[in-house]
Design an enzyme around this catalytic site. Sequence first.
Site, PDB file in Angstrom:
ATOM      1  N   CYS A 122      -9.794  29.265  35.444  1.00 20.18           N
ATOM      2  CA  CYS A 122      -8.957  29.857  34.686  1.00 20.18           C
ATOM      3  C   CYS A 122      -9.529  31.192  34.309  1.00 20.18           C
ATOM      4  CB  CYS A 122      -8.122  29.704  33.259  1.00 20.18           C
ATOM      5  SG  CYS A 122      -9.078  28.507  32.346  1.00 20.18           S
ATOM      6  N   CYS A 130      -5.238  28.309  35.565  1.00 27.63           N
ATOM      7  CA  CYS A 130      -5.466  27.072  35.212  1.00 27.63           C
ATOM      8  C   CYS A 130      -5.763  27.406  36.948  1.00 27.63           C
ATOM      9  CB  CYS A 130      -5.508  26.154  34.237  1.00 27.63           C
ATOM     10  SG  CYS A 130      -5.520  26.712  33.228  1.00 27.63           S
ATOM     11  N   LYS A 200      -4.545  17.162  26.937  1.00 31.18           N
ATOM     12  CA  LYS A 200      -4.188  18.655  26.545  1.00 31.18           C
ATOM     13  C   LYS A 200      -3.350  19.409  26.347  1.00 31.18           C
ATOM     14  CE  LYS A 200      -6.792  23.027  28.114  1.00 31.18           C
ATOM     15  NZ  LYS A 200      -7.182  23.560  28.973  1.00 31.18           N
ATOM     16  N   ARG A 210      -9.972  32.094  24.392  1.00 36.00           N
ATOM     17  CA  ARG A 210      -9.825  32.773  25.540  1.00 36.00           C
ATOM     18  C   ARG A 210     -10.909  34.353  26.121  1.00 36.00           C
ATOM     19  NH1 ARG A 210      -4.103  30.702  26.064  1.00 36.00           N
ATOM     20  NH2 ARG A 210      -4.362  28.676  26.229  1.00 36.00           N
ATOM     21  N   ARG A 222       0.509  28.823  29.273  1.00 37.56           N
ATOM     22  CA  ARG A 222       0.074  27.584  30.299  1.00 37.56           C
ATOM     23  C   ARG A 222       1.212  26.201  29.902  1.00 37.56           C
ATOM     24  NH1 ARG A 222      -4.282  29.564  31.347  1.00 37.56           N
ATOM     25  NH2 ARG A 222      -6.081  30.046  29.786  1.00 37.56           N
ATOM     26  N   GLU A 238       0.149  10.441  30.578  1.00 38.44           N
ATOM     27  CA  GLU A 238      -1.067  11.539  31.280  1.00 38.44           C
ATOM     28  C   GLU A 238      -2.729  10.695  31.120  1.00 38.44           C
ATOM     29  OE1 GLU A 238      -1.321  14.277  32.527  1.00 38.44           O
ATOM     30  OE2 GLU A 238       1.067  15.457  31.714  1.00 38.44           O
ATOM     31  N   LYS A 253      -6.947  16.603  22.961  1.00 40.66           N
ATOM     32  CA  LYS A 253      -7.578  17.943  22.805  1.00 40.66           C
ATOM     33  C   LYS A 253      -5.999  19.442  22.459  1.00 40.66           C
ATOM     34  CE  LYS A 253      -9.589  22.250  25.064  1.00 40.66           C
ATOM     35  NZ  LYS A 253      -9.830  23.017  26.593  1.00 40.66           N
ATOM     36  N   SER A 279     -12.164  26.224  19.595  1.00 39.62           N
ATOM     37  CA  SER A 279     -12.187  27.132  18.768  1.00 39.62           C
ATOM     38  C   SER A 279     -11.465  27.947  17.751  1.00 39.62           C
ATOM     39  CB  SER A 279     -11.926  28.796  20.172  1.00 39.62           C
ATOM     40  OG  SER A 279     -10.806  28.107  20.943  1.00 39.62           O
ATOM     41  N   TYR A 318     -18.206  23.024  18.411  1.00 40.82           N
ATOM     42  CA  TYR A 318     -19.342  24.211  17.914  1.00 40.82           C
ATOM     43  C   TYR A 318     -20.011  24.169  16.974  1.00 40.82           C
ATOM     44  CZ  TYR A 318     -15.820  26.105  21.571  1.00 40.82           C
ATOM     45  OH  TYR A 318     -15.085  25.951  22.953  1.00 40.82           O
TER      46      TYR A 318
HETATM   47  C1  PBG Z   1     -10.247  25.677  30.674  1.00 43.61           C
HETATM   48  C2  PBG Z   1     -10.516  25.552  29.370  1.00 43.61           C
HETATM   49  C3  PBG Z   1      -9.765  26.416  27.563  1.00 43.61           C
HETATM   50  C4  PBG Z   1     -10.310  25.603  27.195  1.00 43.61           C
HETATM   51  C5  PBG Z   1     -11.804  24.186  27.590  1.00 43.61           C
HETATM   52  N1  PBG Z   1     -11.315  24.483  28.600  1.00 43.61           N
HETATM   53  C6  PBG Z   1      -8.687  27.058  27.389  1.00 43.61           C
HETATM   54  C7  PBG Z   1      -7.127  26.609  27.341  1.00 43.61           C
HETATM   55  O1  PBG Z   1      -6.911  26.078  28.023  1.00 43.61           O
HETATM   56  O2  PBG Z   1      -6.986  28.304  27.872  1.00 43.61           O
HETATM   57  C8  PBG Z   1     -10.215  25.771  24.884  1.00 43.61           C
HETATM   58  C9  PBG Z   1     -11.477  25.563  24.497  1.00 43.61           C
HETATM   59  C10 PBG Z   1     -10.933  25.684  22.890  1.00 43.61           C
HETATM   60  O3  PBG Z   1     -10.287  26.240  22.699  1.00 43.61           O
HETATM   61  O4  PBG Z   1     -12.720  25.722  21.963  1.00 43.61           O
HETATM   62  N2  PBG Z   1      -8.833  25.978  30.636  1.00 43.61           N
END
Ligand code: PBG
Length: 328
Positions: A122, A130, A200, A210, A222, A238, A253, A279, A318
């Site tokens: 992505c 992605c 995920k 993002r 997504r 999964e 996640k 994040s 983080y």
């Molecule tokens: C890549 C990816 C993402 C995150 C980790 N790898 C973003 C997404 O799927 O949009 C998110 C990590 C975060 O929010 O800290 N695909």
Amino acid sequence: MAFPVTRMRRLRSLEGVRSLVRETRLSPECLVYPLFICPGQGVRKEVRSMPGVANLSDDEAVKEAREAASLGVTALILFGLPEKKDEVATGAWSDDGIVQQAARALKREVPGLTLIGDVCLCEYMSHGHCGVVRKTSATEYEIENDATLPILARTAVSLAKAGVDIVAPSDMMDGRVAAIRTALDQNELRNTPILSYAAKFASAFYGPFREAADSAPQFGDRRSYQMDGANLRQAMREIELDLAEGADMVMVKPALPYLDVIAAARARFDVPLAAYQVSGEYAMIQAAAQNNWVDRERVILESLTSIKRAGADIILTYFAKDAAKMLA
Ligand code: PBG
């Protein structure tokens, strides 16, 4: 024996006793610190929605890694902001890609690091999805699963060749783990482990990332590849499938809104389990702390302890440096 013979508070009255009976312990060794690598030299550009997180050029990433390592955080996950994006994610798999260059610099300059390469397209695709996008009509499009697999495999091989120790596919295409395992093995990279972002979820908690990684989809969302947040049983499936394809470790996640998924995965699978405090989880805590609405340090440790207690062995966060400082 009930009250008054039993008094639960006995084991809580002294910190020395509380710490002896503490069931869950955090340590810097279980934390993974994410870095966002950008072009240039001497660049440290703060991410607006993630105060305390910055886009770093590779020389700045080296400084950041040194500091993290001095605190006991030696595992890093790398994301890249390439100079140019296109429709085949060239920046993801080229030998002089932004993460490949940073991986070489980090390995050269900071001994003892464990580098995890996020394998996804992505950040490198002009459309921000992605996988490969095929237009099916003037307004419709499809994210093509099978056409994406060779690009992911090529990316994983390129990252491992550049010095990344673990590859972590986060794209949610079906069959990517098997494709990556086969490609690694064909390239004499049999010892490179795969940490699969197996469960995920399509989450609004990725919003600030993002911005940090400049990876927002330019159209659509997504939800045709990332999981529906309502599904726990499907998450188990999964994980099972990724393990069958050869994943060495799996990830759930986001973390805090999905602690039940972490706990269920822990109960069911005997492989190392990672969880990503994403994040949006970070941004919420930072925003509340900046307003003095919560005690920042205590909320950080409480949230990380909860993720560990739910069953995660490894936590991507983080807050890795902040937590390590508090744990020292
Ligand atoms: C890549 C990816 C993402 C995150 C980790 N790898 C973003 C997404 O799927 O949009 C998110 C990590 C975060 O929010 O800290 N695909």
